[in-house]
Design a protein around this motif. Sequence first.
Motif, PDB file in Angstrom:
ATOM      1  N   GLN A  35       0.826  -1.206   0.000  1.00 10.71           N
ATOM      2  CA  GLN A  35       0.000   0.000   0.000  1.00 10.71           C
ATOM      3  C   GLN A  35       0.867   1.266   0.000  1.00 10.71           C
ATOM      4  O   GLN A  35       0.469   2.285  -0.558  1.00 10.71           O
ATOM      5  N   GLN A  63     -12.395   0.918  -0.837  1.00 13.20           N
ATOM      6  CA  GLN A  63     -12.477   0.314  -2.159  1.00 13.20           C
ATOM      7  C   GLN A  63     -13.778   0.712  -2.863  1.00 13.20           C
ATOM      8  O   GLN A  63     -13.780   1.062  -4.056  1.00 13.20           O
ATOM      9  N   SER A 105      -3.757   2.122  -3.300  1.00 14.37           N
ATOM     10  CA  SER A 105      -5.191   2.002  -3.535  1.00 14.37           C
ATOM     11  C   SER A 105      -5.627   2.910  -4.673  1.00 14.37           C
ATOM     12  O   SER A 105      -6.648   2.651  -5.326  1.00 14.37           O
TER      13      SER A 105
END
Length: 867
Positions: free
Chosen positions: A584, A718, A755
Amino acid sequence: MPIEILATKLAIPSLRMQGVPRLRLSAKLERGLNQRLSLVVAPAGFGKTTLLSTWFEQTTHAKAWLTLDPRDNDPLRFLGYLVAALQTVEPAIGQSVQQALQAAQPAASENLLISLINELHQIRQPIILVLDDYHVIEHQAVDDMLNFLLEHQPTKLHLVLATREDPQLPLARLRARGQLNEIRVADLRFSLAESGEFLRNVMGLQLPDQAIAKLEARTEGWIAGLQLAALSLQGQPDPSSFIETFSGQHQFILDYLLAEVLQHQSAEIQTFLVQTSMLERMCGPLCDAVLNQTTSQALLEQIDQANLFVVALDQQRYWYRYHQLFGDLLRQRLTQQANPQQLAGLHQRASAWYQQQGLLLEAFQHATAAHDYQQAERLMEQMPLHSNGNVSAMLNWLAGLPTSVLDQQPSLWVRFAAILLVLGQTSGVELKLQAAERGLQSLPVNLRNRDLLGQIAAARATLALTQYQIETIIQQAQRAFEYLHPQNLPFRATANWALAYAYQVRGERQNTNIALTAAINFSQQSNDTFTLILASIGMGQLQESNLELHRAAATYRHVLQLAGEQPQQIISEAHLGLARIHYQWNDLATTEQHAQQSLHLARQYEQGIDRFIVGELMLAQLKLARNDHVGAQRLLDQTEQLARQQHFSARFGEIGYWRIQLLLRQAKFAAATQLATEHQLLICQAQIALAQAKSATAIALLEPLQQLAQNWPDQRLQIELLLALAYAAQQQPEPALVALKQAIALAEPHQLIRSLLDHGSAIQQLLQLASDHGFNSPLIKHALIEFAKRQPSVQPQTHTLERLSERELEVLQQIATGLTDREIGERLYLSMYTVKVHARNIYAKLEVSNRTQAVARARTLGLLPHN
């Protein structure tokens, strides 16, 4: 009375035709000639005589030799032979002493010695005098004569003593004055290379390296032991089998040790040696406890000084052990001399002493050797399961017990099952738990037996966890809490850890936190490091799901500290968590390092444990991030094949998820849709709809999920990003920016840049839109810079310069920060040499010659941001 001189006592022993060169020892003897005394001391068979005779053949100095025997304990005889040995070099020396020795009433030995010393003082050439086998000298008067000679030693005389034990001479004083040159067992024992040369070249045995290494380890470099082993091997049809069983009970070894060592000792020493041979290590108080006496320390010191094949284990010479082959002989004698009750008594007393010292593992081992099942069981209850040494010792003992013994003590069945679970082995656990339950049915219901029922339930909860049986985990954990004694903290910790996993799967994060906190507290109070590691990993995973990545990383690092230097399979989850976190943070090199470590440890579980699947999927994700579609495809195929072969159906959905991510990159929408439907992956269905420009379908799928994920930050992030992309695709900038801002609010505090990057060019346009609308987010700015690096325009426009690799770009970024090569290597897990190679490649590709020029050129070309 004249002394008859036996010439062979004065002869330098002849050498075998071929030997093993001991050049370092010969050199040490040569260097010691400027000191008064060289002492070569070791037990029988360590090559003392061979070393000295070999040295005598090499040295250019004049040398004399005297091999002593017990008759030389007569001071006058000793002096007569001393003179005779010196006369082999200087015939005229000591003639007056010889004449005096032949008189009816010889003068006092000290006066004769003074006369000899005076004559030695007059000689011109230096003489080396070896007194071999000095250990046969027991008469104090002879020791006194030698001590007098050393005190008044002429400079031209160098004395060498070869002996099996330290002589009664002032060695400490000589050592302190720098007048003593010592060669001891550690110097004399053959190294592995010397053992190989001896067995092959001297004894004519063509053995493989592995066989030589086993013999060297078994004999501990004892030269006579190697020779006797080689003699035993001659004519053996199966040398490998012989070497596997080679011990001090083999006839040649047995005969040698009996003849040369054991039978020369007093009855008291022999008894002590034999009865303490059942101890792996010895000290005075332990031997006193075992033998019911108070003289053990003095006997140990006497044995040590006599070099009776004992090895000191510390500098203080408090703990000792026997040489392996000598110990084998002693234990054989013990078996012959002691009946089973006497032998059990020795072990029981040793167990009691170790328990008093708090050394539970050693106490347990002696209790098992005594077949004291009840004492062994009591000790097991005090021994933490997480200790590798404890686990191995307990498992080996339990596995060797007859079923009848286990049935009589159901707690042993429970312990057996718990140990297997600690080792990650599930086969046979349920059968052992059922056997324990059958045994408990015939026993009274009391606190101890109720606690055993609780332990069985806690073990079943753990077993259900490995099989992903969520309702069974909850049911068995609650049963464990009902039956476990309030003070049985280790099993309460285990039950809470298993319960936390079930709650997390059901999405009950508050209950997960409560159960994990309890597991951590109970395991800390009971010093149960194993369960503490498991519960801490669970807490790290919970922190991850709450997007508290810095806290989670700290938790996982703490787990690695708890585990120490001996990696255990269970910490594979900590490495995997760190891999996810560094991914990440877009630190792909560190991601790969932790993913590989996780996979290596997870593969050590027995067949039936699926944790390696998750590690392989992490590596597949990494390949996708690096646009290695071929590598990702190969890895996913391999992982799915293994999962299907081993029936890991619980992992099919995760494998399907990453297959869909690859299929989307390949624009294979039909195959992706089939997988998403098969595994009911709604998020993936939304991704596929977006990829097919069906934004309305994506929104219809995502909006209900948005409501359900309000308390789940990882899923919310998400979903919000996908919603932002869907609204943008419908030309709805306002809701798109609202969703994006909500996602950034979740991602930015913990730098979850990946992300954003994983959504590719679609999110890039949305981020640029947000930036253009005044949304000043450091995370968005960082992401836009990363996207800019991917554009072809960032490379030199002339196309005459070679493109930098991803690793070279990473090194270039570190160079721009001013780090040294060493610091760059530490940060990127590279050697300094590799960093320098990358730097040279960067300079060549950018057509520069140093760091400053490289950074300036890179900024001009857009490879680095401008300050």
